[in-house]
Design an enzyme around this catalytic site. Structure first.
Site, PDB file in Angstrom:
ATOM      1  N   GLU A  48      38.468  40.019  39.637  1.00 52.26           N
ATOM      2  CA  GLU A  48      38.204  39.822  38.216  1.00 52.26           C
ATOM      3  C   GLU A  48      37.106  40.785  37.801  1.00 52.26           C
ATOM      4  O   GLU A  48      36.158  41.018  38.555  1.00 52.26           O
ATOM      5  CB  GLU A  48      37.767  38.390  37.903  1.00 52.26           C
ATOM      6  CG  GLU A  48      37.445  38.199  36.413  1.00 52.26           C
ATOM      7  CD  GLU A  48      37.286  36.756  35.988  1.00 52.26           C
ATOM      8  OE1 GLU A  48      37.266  36.506  34.765  1.00 52.26           O
ATOM      9  OE2 GLU A  48      37.180  35.886  36.855  1.00 52.26           O
ATOM     10  N   CYS A 252      38.788  34.003  33.982  1.00 55.53           N
ATOM     11  CA  CYS A 252      38.464  33.740  32.572  1.00 55.53           C
ATOM     12  C   CYS A 252      38.696  34.968  31.705  1.00 55.53           C
ATOM     13  O   CYS A 252      38.961  34.849  30.514  1.00 55.53           O
ATOM     14  CB  CYS A 252      37.030  33.253  32.453  1.00 55.53           C
ATOM     15  SG  CYS A 252      36.754  31.616  33.167  1.00 55.53           S
ATOM     16  N   ASN A 382      44.949  30.077  33.297  1.00 57.95           N
ATOM     17  CA  ASN A 382      43.809  30.096  34.211  1.00 57.95           C
ATOM     18  C   ASN A 382      42.821  29.008  33.802  1.00 57.95           C
ATOM     19  O   ASN A 382      42.246  29.078  32.707  1.00 57.95           O
ATOM     20  CB  ASN A 382      43.104  31.454  34.167  1.00 57.95           C
ATOM     21  CG  ASN A 382      41.774  31.418  34.907  1.00 57.95           C
ATOM     22  OD1 ASN A 382      41.750  31.449  36.142  1.00 57.95           O
ATOM     23  ND2 ASN A 382      40.667  31.317  34.192  1.00 57.95           N
ATOM     24  N   GLU A 383      42.653  28.020  34.649  1.00 53.87           N
ATOM     25  CA  GLU A 383      41.643  26.984  34.411  1.00 53.87           C
ATOM     26  C   GLU A 383      41.734  26.387  33.008  1.00 53.87           C
ATOM     27  O   GLU A 383      40.732  25.995  32.426  1.00 53.87           O
ATOM     28  CB  GLU A 383      40.233  27.535  34.648  1.00 53.87           C
ATOM     29  CG  GLU A 383      39.949  27.905  36.088  1.00 53.87           C
ATOM     30  CD  GLU A 383      38.496  28.297  36.314  1.00 53.87           C
ATOM     31  OE1 GLU A 383      37.705  28.281  35.349  1.00 53.87           O
ATOM     32  OE2 GLU A 383      38.150  28.626  37.460  1.00 53.87           O
TER      33      GLU A 383
END
Length: 670
Positions: A48, A252, A382-383
């Site tokens: 990331e 994120c 994602n999350e």
């Protein structure tokens, strides 16, 4: 007659199916008792762009803010001339402005205008300080490029060179500008000495006005010598992990800070001067020079399966800083926007796998890769907070991708945590629509990992597979200690034991630039000149370099209380080589004798290679420290049954070659 004909067809098909089943049975021999097939791709990496992992990190570009696109929205202290200095050495003078009237490309709107009123002795121009300075090595070559257009009729002699605070560090390269259209100019600079805080200087040496953009400097030696490539030493450190897959570009970063900040893969391909840069959710800037083509290419270069992750049509629930008030910032695309967004995802699959004659396959081919990238997996979300907004949009994407690309394994999400409401709702939703695989995340203290060694023992074998997409044990002060690394090693033996449920696992985050981290701990720290692998890195390396596809139970035993949770072991076989690999983790402060019984495995050498990681449990690896904890390798003699003294606070990996493999190697040498 129709019924009779149907009957014969039925019998024929059944006979054929029976023959296929027999063939399949021959191709997949029955495994011995106490063993099972596990994922052969269990250990990989997650990249990331956090902690300056891309710009200023893995991406080899040495110029910071090369296209003058930094703004205060990236970082409140930034502006278009961040990392640049106006240079008027030799008593020259003039002005520098940032303009947008006639850009190099609409996607790259800002550029610098240099007005030279008096060139003085050495010219007037700009100096870039890079990322904490530009690190150069004596004798190495660096490729410079810039786009320039004249704003006055006269041609400009332009000179570029590297310098330090004490003087010049390279040859001078000079070229003359040619006309009022944007044109790319290149030069080669050779560093005369090693310096970790060099600067790039570009100056015009006659009166007049000219525009400059995309001022770039790359080391000639990038990883695999790729143009627009990766930092060679950092990329090699990652490659040395031998990851079986690579998840990218986030995290994120993918679902962004608001809908307008969602990562758009199409903005990251094509000529770098035509890519659309944007604010990074981690409060800096993305040049996207490291884009989807480069990600796919890096996966191919290191033998890792690509695993791109796209947003699920919703922004991060923490958008706008709403994490402070419970995370209410999740917004979703409208139905019309979703149609276009889903098409973008389909186009991504075509970009990766389509023939060069397809629209997006042609763009991949134009970038220099006519062959497909062999995409097999894609992550959606994602999350994410598991809300009706999320579920509706996820299912819209899921249904279309599943229908049009059944060959692609889709990976969903179970929210941001390892338990709780979103986790429960995420699993319930995954079971309802039968998602192939789900992504679980957890960042916890070592005790959590130690207390959850049986987490996956009770997971349903017929439900969605699991990808442990982000995990790390953080010790006091979020440090990378041997204690935290051994907690992860204990846990990784449980992932192997449950490798029939857990298909993938990746530590996170992967990279962190010293002095510029938004998150700790990380697996690899670095500066402009140093690579600093943590102890946790070596744990990941020992597992990934010695992975297997068959798991054997009850091979290693030790007399330790079950409640102590200080000892764990696993045994796997690499079917390609026939090697048996044992992992033995001892978190106790005293050595532990382990009993190993290989009698049921047969055909093994009488010697083995053992690699051990051990030391002070609170030790940390530091850049350049001779006392760092690194793996130590030796040879030991073994039998069908033997004992191994597991050192205190240690991970041991014992690799035993098959006799057939050694015999084959001996024949090949002859």
């Amino acid at each position: 007659m129709k019924k009779l004909a149907c009957f014969f067809v039925y019998v024929f098909v059944c006979m054929g199916m029976g023959a296929q089943a027999q063939t399949a049975h021959k191709l997949k021999p029955k495994l011995p008792a106490g063993s099972k097939a596990i994922s052969p791709h269990l250990f990989g990496i997650f990249f990331e762009d956090i902690n300056y992992a891309a710009d200023g990190g893995l991406y080899a570009e040495l110029i910071q803010n090369r296209s003058f696109e930094y703004t205060a929205s990236d970082n409140r202290e930034w502006h278009p001339l961040t990392a640049w200095r106006f240079t008027t050495e030799g008593f020259g003078y003039g002005t520098i402005t940032i303009e947008t009237n006639s850009p190099l490309h609409a996607n790259n709107p800002h550029y610098a205008v240099l007005n030279v009123e008096d060139e003085g002795r050495e010219g007037v121009g700009l100096t870039n300080t890079g990322f904490d300075g530009i690190a150069v090595k004596g004798g190495e070559q660096y490729d410079f490029s810039v786009f320039i257009k004249q704003l006055t009729d006269n041609s400009f002699p332009v000179t570029v060179y590297l310098k330090s605070r004490k003087g010049k560090l390279s040859n001078e390269a000079t070229f003359n500008t040619q006309g009022k259209d944007w044109k790319k100019y290149t030069a080669a600079l050779t560093a005369t000495e090693t310096n970790d805080s060099a600067m790039l200087v570009i100056v015009a040496k006659t009166k007049g006005k000219l525009a400059l953009d995309m001022i770039s400097l790359f080391p000639k030696k990038t990883f695999r010598n790729r143009p627009n490539g990766l930092r060679a030493d950092l990329a090699q450190t990652i490659a040395d992990l031998q990851p079986k897959f690579m998840r990218f570009p986030g995290g994120c970063l993918v679902h962004g800070d608001g809908l307008g900040n969602i990562y758009q893969w199409k903005n990251t391909i094509g000529p770098v001067e035509q890519r659309i840069t944007q604010r990074n959710i981690w409060n800096y800037h993305q040049s996207v020079g490291l884009g989807y083509f480069e990600y796919f290419q890096f996966c191919e270069d290191i033998g890792a399966k690509p695993l791109p992750v796209v947003a699920a049509g919703v922004s991060c629930q923490n958008s706008g800083g709403t994490w402070r008030i419970g995370g209410t910032g999740q917004k979703g695309f409208t139905p019309d926007e979703m149609k276009a967004y889903i098409q973008d995802i389909l186009d991504l699959i075509e970009y990766a796998n389509g023939a060069p004659t397809t629209t997006w396959g042609a763009k991949r081919a134009a970038a220099g890769h006519p062959e497909p990238f062999k995409l097999e997996y894609i992550g959606i979300g994602n999350e994410d907070k598991i809300t009706p907004v999320f579920k509706e949009r996820f299912k819209m994407i899921y249904d279309v991708v599943r229908a049009q690309h059944p060959e692609i394994t889709i990976i969903g999400t179970t929210g941001p945590f390892h338990s709780g409401e979103d986790y429960d709702l995420g699993w319930q939703f995954a079971n309802e629509i039968k998602v192939d695989m789900v992504d679980e995340h957890y960042y916890e203290k070592p005790e959590w990992f130690i207390n959850n060694l049986k987490r996956y023992d009770t997971y349903a074998r017929s439900a969605s597979k699991v990808y442990v997409g982000e995990y790390a044990a953080h010790d006091a002060g979020r440090k990378n200690t041997l204690r935290s690394a051994l907690a992860e090693a204990l846990y990784m033996t449980s992932l192997e034991r449950n490798g029939d449920v857990v298909s993938f696992a990746s530590y996170a985050p992967l990279l962190g630039r010293r002095g510029h981290t938004q998150w700790n701990p990380n697996l690899i720290y670095f500066t402009g000149t140093q690579i600093c692998p943590t102890i946790n890195y070596y744990v990941q390396k020992l597992f990934a370099n010695n992975d297997g596809d068959i798991y054997y139970s009850n091979i290693v035993t030790a007399h330790v209380p079950d409640t102590a949770k200080t000892f764990a072991a696993s045994c796997v076989k690499d079917s390609k080589t026939g090697d048996i690999i044992l992992r033995i983790v001892n978190r106790d402060s005293v050595p532990v004798p382990a009993k190993i019984n290989l009698g049921s495995l047969g055909g093994l050498q009488s010697t083995a290679v053992v690699t051990t990681l051990s030391g002070d449990p609170m030790a940390e690896n530091r850049c350049g420290d001779a006392q760092n904890i690194i793996p130590q390798t030796s040879n030991i003699s073994i039998g069908k049954s033997f004992s191994y003294q597991a050192p205190a606070n240690s991970l041991s990996v014992i690799r035993i070659q098959s006799r057939a493999k050694v015999k084959k190697q001996h024949v090949e040498k002859k």
